[in-house]
Design a protein around this motif. Structure first.
Motif, PDB file in Angstrom:
ATOM      1  N   ILE A 117       5.130 -12.890  16.087  1.00 49.90           N
ATOM      2  CA  ILE A 117       6.329 -12.544  15.334  1.00 49.90           C
ATOM      3  C   ILE A 117       5.994 -11.765  14.069  1.00 49.90           C
ATOM      4  O   ILE A 117       6.793 -10.967  13.584  1.00 49.90           O
ATOM      5  N   ASN A 118       4.807 -11.972  13.539  1.00 52.35           N
ATOM      6  CA  ASN A 118       4.468 -11.264  12.304  1.00 52.35           C
ATOM      7  C   ASN A 118       3.936  -9.853  12.562  1.00 52.35           C
ATOM      8  O   ASN A 118       3.436  -9.203  11.652  1.00 52.35           O
ATOM      9  N   ARG A 119       4.066  -9.369  13.787  1.00 52.19           N
ATOM     10  CA  ARG A 119       3.807  -7.947  14.040  1.00 52.19           C
ATOM     11  C   ARG A 119       5.099  -7.127  13.981  1.00 52.19           C
ATOM     12  O   ARG A 119       5.059  -5.902  14.014  1.00 52.19           O
ATOM     13  N   ASN A 157      -0.393 -14.445  14.485  1.00 54.82           N
ATOM     14  CA  ASN A 157      -1.823 -14.351  14.245  1.00 54.82           C
ATOM     15  C   ASN A 157      -2.075 -14.452  12.748  1.00 54.82           C
ATOM     16  O   ASN A 157      -1.193 -14.172  11.936  1.00 54.82           O
ATOM     17  N   PRO A 158      -3.279 -14.867  12.363  1.00 54.33           N
ATOM     18  CA  PRO A 158      -3.584 -14.915  10.939  1.00 54.33           C
ATOM     19  C   PRO A 158      -3.261 -13.584  10.274  1.00 54.33           C
ATOM     20  O   PRO A 158      -3.510 -12.516  10.830  1.00 54.33           O
ATOM     21  N   ILE A 159      -2.690 -13.662   9.082  1.00 58.26           N
ATOM     22  CA  ILE A 159      -2.147 -12.475   8.435  1.00 58.26           C
ATOM     23  C   ILE A 159      -3.224 -11.451   8.096  1.00 58.26           C
ATOM     24  O   ILE A 159      -2.935 -10.289   7.850  1.00 58.26           O
ATOM     25  N   GLU A 160      -4.501 -11.889   8.078  1.00 58.85           N
ATOM     26  CA  GLU A 160      -5.563 -10.953   7.747  1.00 58.85           C
ATOM     27  C   GLU A 160      -5.814  -9.956   8.872  1.00 58.85           C
ATOM     28  O   GLU A 160      -6.475  -8.938   8.679  1.00 58.85           O
ATOM     29  N   ASP A 296      -0.657 -18.704  -6.946  1.00 54.30           N
ATOM     30  CA  ASP A 296      -1.507 -17.555  -6.622  1.00 54.30           C
ATOM     31  C   ASP A 296      -1.090 -16.991  -5.275  1.00 54.30           C
ATOM     32  O   ASP A 296      -1.912 -16.700  -4.414  1.00 54.30           O
ATOM     33  N   ALA A 297       0.237 -16.852  -5.098  1.00 51.37           N
ATOM     34  CA  ALA A 297       0.833 -16.607  -3.795  1.00 51.37           C
ATOM     35  C   ALA A 297       0.211 -15.437  -3.062  1.00 51.37           C
ATOM     36  O   ALA A 297       0.580 -14.300  -3.246  1.00 51.37           O
ATOM     37  N   GLY A 298      -0.773 -15.755  -2.241  1.00 56.64           N
ATOM     38  CA  GLY A 298      -1.230 -14.796  -1.245  1.00 56.64           C
ATOM     39  C   GLY A 298      -0.577 -15.176   0.068  1.00 56.64           C
ATOM     40  O   GLY A 298       0.353 -15.958   0.104  1.00 56.64           O
ATOM     41  N   TYR A 299      -1.092 -14.620   1.135  1.00 56.06           N
ATOM     42  CA  TYR A 299      -0.576 -14.962   2.457  1.00 56.06           C
ATOM     43  C   TYR A 299      -1.766 -15.251   3.358  1.00 56.06           C
ATOM     44  O   TYR A 299      -2.895 -14.856   3.090  1.00 56.06           O
ATOM     45  N   GLY A 300      -1.459 -15.955   4.434  1.00 56.62           N
ATOM     46  CA  GLY A 300      -2.487 -16.114   5.441  1.00 56.62           C
ATOM     47  C   GLY A 300      -3.020 -17.525   5.543  1.00 56.62           C
ATOM     48  O   GLY A 300      -2.530 -18.468   4.930  1.00 56.62           O
ATOM     49  N   SER A 301      -4.055 -17.668   6.352  1.00 52.70           N
ATOM     50  CA  SER A 301      -4.563 -18.980   6.714  1.00 52.70           C
ATOM     51  C   SER A 301      -5.154 -19.729   5.534  1.00 52.70           C
ATOM     52  O   SER A 301      -5.052 -20.951   5.459  1.00 52.70           O
TER      53      SER A 301
END
Length: 323
Positions: A117-119, A157-160, A296-301
């Protein structure tokens, strides 16, 4: 053997989730904990987000669940160029009928697999909000009800990884639970290689019930009792997330409702008509962690792992009531 709706009593209904989980476990190489969480989310009437690398069985889980409850399943492969109408459907002019006819999109199914979904671009991601929250979609000003039961299993999938977009907080908050498969054990992976039906794991899954029974499962879960001390404990956990150091935005009141719903379904899963604090503790991380917005709002796993550690800490420190 599938249970017939007209002959099923309440006690038999309450045993169905465990039977569904047994069928899923036959087709999957993930832990039983993940299988139980998926079935609990389904019984609670929510939607599930699976974050993991490709190839660990996320789509197989969703297809196996649909097969076990006898529902229709549709899979949506999200891509950056997908439009909202690709999900909801469109009105097409019918020359024969001299009018526009609505053609249903892939959201119209009992179990919808929203793969990667994150694509998808943010506009298309947001098109799922009404479907997940309201059980309906609107096209050209007309509202169309989605099938009941309705269950979205979204994978990301992981956002990275290249070509991914972070899900907005409003979208994340619509998912009742979020978890990761992880890689299978060496023994399970070896068994996959030697199994004669390794390429057809769904052949092992038998239908347990009908969609009508699935609706009754959700109704039975809603009737499970939450005593006031346990309700206060749920609220104490969610409020603690709003006051935790390093958290910009904590869990919303919707998170409290979702945690209560999941705890009810978990209690029914275990054959009880009442919720224990243990039910809440087991489900706090998958229900609350993905809702936190960190300073420290980043994104991902890595960010999700930090949030999970925070919730686990709160489970250890927030006083547990005696019931």
């Amino acid at each position: 053997m599938a249970i017939a709706p007209e002959s099923a009593g309440i006690d038999e209904i309450a045993r169905v989730p465990a039977r569904i989980a047994d069928e899923l476990e036959r087709a999957l190489s993930c832990s039983r904990e993940v299988v139980d969480l998926a079935v609990t989310t389904f019984a609670a009437g929510g939607h599930l987000l699976l974050e993991d690398v490709p190839g660990v069985g996320k789509t197989t889980l969703a297809r196996a669940l649909a097969q076990a409850v006898g529902g229709q399943v549709r899979r949506i492969q999200f891509t950056p160029d997908m439009l909202p109408s690709d999900l909801t459907g469109v009105n097409v002019w019918s020359q024969a009928e001299n009018r526009f006819v609505f053609h249903h999109g892939p959201l119209f199914a009992n179990v919808v697999i929203a793969d990667e979904i994150n694509r998808a671009n943010p506009k298309t991601q947001s098109a799922m909000l009404e479907a997940m929250g309201e059980g309906s979609v609107s096209v050209d000003g007309v509202s169309y009800d989605l099938p009941d039961p309705y269950f979205v299993v979204a994978t990301q999938n992981p956002i990275e990884l290249e070509g991914t977009y972070p899900l907005p907080e409003a979208q994340l908050d619509r998912f009742m639970a979020c978890t990761s498969f992880g890689y299978p054990s060496a023994e399970a992976e070896s068994h996959m290689l030697t199994a004669a039906d390794w390429s057809r794991p769904l052949d092992r899954v038998e239908q347990v019930c009908s969609p009508d029974i699935a609706i009754r499962i959700r109704s039975a879960a809603r009737r499970v009792t939450i005593a006031e001390p346990v309700a206060d404990y749920i609220v104490a956990l969610t409020r603690a997330t709003r006051e935790h150091d390093g958290v910009r935005y904590g869990a919303s009141p919707r998170a409290s409702l979702f945690l209560g719903a999941m705890a009810r379904a978990r209690a029914m899963f275990d054959g009880r008509s009442y919720v224990l604090p243990d039910d809440v503790q087991q489900l706090a991380v998958p229900v609350l962690a993905h809702r936190l917005v960190l300073d420290d709002a980043g994104y991902g796993s890595e960010t999700l792992a930090t949030a999970r550690a925070m919730i686990a800490e709160l489970v250890r420190t927030v006083p547990v009531p005696r019931v």
